[in-house]
Design a protein around this motif. Structure first.
Motif, mmCIF file in Angstrom:
data_model
loop_
_atom_site.group_PDB
_atom_site.id
_atom_site.type_symbol
_atom_site.label_atom_id
_atom_site.label_comp_id
_atom_site.label_asym_id
_atom_site.label_seq_id
_atom_site.Cartn_x
_atom_site.Cartn_y
_atom_site.Cartn_z
ATOM 1 N N ASP A 105 68.745 58.115 52.592
ATOM 2 C CA ASP A 105 66.906 57.683 53.354
ATOM 3 C C ASP A 105 67.005 59.142 54.147
ATOM 4 O O ASP A 105 66.135 59.312 54.349
ATOM 5 C CB ASP A 105 67.252 57.134 54.056
ATOM 6 C CG ASP A 105 66.185 55.854 53.264
ATOM 7 O OD1 ASP A 105 65.808 56.395 51.669
ATOM 8 O OD2 ASP A 105 65.749 54.767 52.964
ATOM 9 N N VAL A 149 59.337 52.327 64.502
ATOM 10 C CA VAL A 149 57.532 51.844 63.615
ATOM 11 C C VAL A 149 56.748 51.023 64.651
ATOM 12 O O VAL A 149 57.388 49.898 64.931
ATOM 13 C CB VAL A 149 58.086 50.589 61.998
ATOM 14 C CG1 VAL A 149 56.651 50.750 61.947
ATOM 15 C CG2 VAL A 149 59.177 51.544 61.355
ATOM 16 N N PHE A 178 57.896 63.526 46.819
ATOM 17 C CA PHE A 178 56.998 61.814 47.392
ATOM 18 C C PHE A 178 55.786 63.015 48.399
ATOM 19 O O PHE A 178 54.753 62.438 48.945
ATOM 20 C CB PHE A 178 57.871 61.173 47.581
ATOM 21 C CG PHE A 178 58.389 61.189 49.263
ATOM 22 C CD1 PHE A 178 57.991 61.197 49.970
ATOM 23 C CD2 PHE A 178 60.130 60.554 48.912
ATOM 24 C CE1 PHE A 178 58.866 60.756 51.257
ATOM 25 C CE2 PHE A 178 60.600 60.380 49.384
ATOM 26 C CZ PHE A 178 60.220 60.200 51.174
ATOM 27 N N LEU A 189 58.488 53.443 49.639
ATOM 28 C CA LEU A 189 59.690 52.381 50.442
ATOM 29 C C LEU A 189 61.133 52.594 49.678
ATOM 30 O O LEU A 189 60.812 53.279 47.844
ATOM 31 C CB LEU A 189 59.485 50.718 49.108
ATOM 32 C CG LEU A 189 58.096 49.858 49.105
ATOM 33 C CD1 LEU A 189 56.936 50.839 49.010
ATOM 34 C CD2 LEU A 189 58.482 49.076 49.039
ATOM 35 N N PRO A 243 57.075 61.837 57.529
ATOM 36 C CA PRO A 243 57.357 60.784 57.282
ATOM 37 C C PRO A 243 59.144 61.415 57.425
ATOM 38 O O PRO A 243 59.861 61.407 57.171
ATOM 39 C CB PRO A 243 56.929 60.113 57.203
ATOM 40 C CG PRO A 243 57.233 60.793 55.250
ATOM 41 C CD PRO A 243 57.002 62.569 56.797
ATOM 42 N N ARG A 300 47.825 61.576 57.329
ATOM 43 C CA ARG A 300 48.825 61.185 56.607
ATOM 44 C C ARG A 300 49.621 59.700 57.443
ATOM 45 O O ARG A 300 49.419 60.807 58.971
ATOM 46 C CB ARG A 300 49.521 62.477 55.777
ATOM 47 C CG ARG A 300 50.804 61.903 54.921
ATOM 48 C CD ARG A 300 52.517 61.560 54.849
ATOM 49 N NE ARG A 300 53.076 61.422 56.605
ATOM 50 C CZ ARG A 300 53.641 60.541 56.580
ATOM 51 N NH1 ARG A 300 53.134 59.393 56.080
ATOM 52 N NH2 ARG A 300 53.561 60.836 58.379
ATOM 53 N N ARG A 301 49.463 59.138 56.862
ATOM 54 C CA ARG A 301 50.422 57.690 57.925
ATOM 55 C C ARG A 301 50.722 56.424 56.855
ATOM 56 O O ARG A 301 50.238 56.528 55.858
ATOM 57 C CB ARG A 301 49.784 57.434 59.036
ATOM 58 C CG ARG A 301 47.970 56.535 58.208
ATOM 59 C CD ARG A 301 47.164 56.134 59.635
ATOM 60 N NE ARG A 301 46.721 57.873 59.777
ATOM 61 C CZ ARG A 301 45.856 58.069 61.172
ATOM 62 N NH1 ARG A 301 45.619 56.950 61.884
ATOM 63 N NH2 ARG A 301 45.652 59.341 61.465
#
Ligand SMILES: Cc1cc2nc3c(=O)[nH]c(=O)nc-3n(C[C@H](O)[C@H](O)[C@H](O)COP(=O)(O)O)c2cc1C
Length: 340
Positions: free
Chosen positions: A62, A201, A258, A275, A26, A121-122
């Motif tokens: 990020d 996205v 994470f 988030l 991700p 995973r998504r």
């Protein structure tokens, strides 16, 4: 190259496995801000400094968290290839980590299980099913995300969290420059309904009732009052990933942490999403740490639960884009099937 070095060197088929695993990690707005370089048995994870999100990520936090998640995939894939994963972290420069993938022991069962969860995973930004996550599953997810220097913490004061998330939501929803940037990274906006998109996205990944507690805030995202937000948060399992420091090494570690938790959740049939958007509001992390009594500076919030629907996979760049200057084993290299 000496003979022992060439024995240890990663073969094209192994490089392909590593690159495929990294490619599915991700990343913020699905920017995939990394490339891979291979030297013998070493795999360098390189941060793509040409990819910037000035409104979402002005401090490149990020981007480093995303590289941390990619690193977790790289290390897992190396272990599954029975290669040891001792890792170096250069303090400066675009190489954020080098994995020394020399032949080693067999992977442990949890590593195998998490590796196989990579393809499933998504980001699940929707509501979760009403049945609660068991304490056993919840503890296992938190344990998978415990990494030296990173502390996964359950927030206690949901009323306060609801208030802070609600405030951040209203700010980002009204921030036109932020909204322009998010729109530019929405795969649907790439034309022809995002067909052929390799990053961004996808529209379908936003969900139809994407309350701000679940994801990225857009101009039409419904913003409930803070109390309802807190109520909704109460129906989800939440983990803040906190660090003492706030440097690149901390961000990489938090991203890797994470992601391991996310893979563990996926392996257990759970779904979740990460988030960071609200944490980019100036001063919000310090406020959250203080008001929620967190054990450090929050870097990301992971919410998880039982999925109600399957979310489509988001697109990725081809691995030939990700691995530069290294021969790869591609579909075309596969030996042709002999006619029956
Ligand atoms: C560092 C980081 C920050 C992210 N921040 C958010 C966020 O604030 N809201 C959100 O809905 N998704 C967030 N995501 C999830 C990404 O949008 C998602 O990983 C990406 O679109 C790829 O989709 P996938 O997770 O389904 O593979 C974040 C991911 C990472 C790694």
């Amino acid at each position: 190259m000496t003979t022992s070095q060439s024995v240890m060197a990663l073969a094209p088929s192994e490089i392909t496995v590593l690159a495929r695993a990294v490619g599915r990690a991700p990343s913020v707005h699905n920017t995939q801000p990394w490339i891979l370089r291979f030297r013998g048995a070493n795999a360098d994870l390189v941060e793509r400094t040409d990819i910037e999100l000035p409104r979402q990520d002005p401090e490149f936090r990020d981007r480093a968290l995303s590289c941390g998640a990619a690193l977790a995939h790289l290390q897992l894939a190396a272990r599954v290839l029975r290669r040891c994963d001792s890792t170096n972290y250069p303090a400066h420069g675009p190489v954020v980590a080098t994995v020394h993938a020399v032949p080693g022991a067999s992977p442990a069962e949890p590593e195998l299980v998490r590796f196989h969860a990579i393809g499933r995973r998504r980001s699940h930004r929707r509501r979760f099913a009403a049945d609660p996550v068991s304490d056993v599953d919840s503890a296992a997810v938190a344990a998978a995300g415990a990494e030296p220097g990173v502390c996964p913490a359950v927030p206690g004061n949901l009323g306060e969290l609801g208030r802070l998330l609600g405030f951040a939501t209203r700010v980002f929803r009204a921030d036109r420059a932020y909204q322009r940037e998010l729109h530019a990274w929405t795969a649907y906006s790439f034309g022809a309904h995002g067909r052929g998109a390799e990053s961004g996205v996808p529209e379908a990944a936003f969900g139809d009732d994407s309350l701000p507690a679940a994801g990225l805030v857009r101009p039409a995202t419904p913003v409930p009052d803070d109390a309802r937000l807190a109520d909704r948060l109460g129906g989800e399992r939440l983990l803040f990933f906190c660090t003492d420091g706030d440097g690149r090494r901390d961000h990489l570690a938090a991203g890797a942490a994470f992601e391991r938790a996310w893979l563990e959740a996926t392996a257990r049939g759970l779904a979740g999403s990460v988030l960071t958007q609200p944490l980019h509001l100036l001063g919000s992390r310090e406020l959250l740490a203080e008001r929620l009594g967190l054990p450090g500076l929050p870097q990301a919030l992971f919410r998880f639960g039982h999925p109600v629907a399957t979310v489509p996979l988001s697109p990725r760049r081809p691995i030939t884009d990700l691995v530069r200057d290294t021969p790869l084993r591609t579909e075309e290299d596969r030996p042709a099937r002999r006619p029956r």
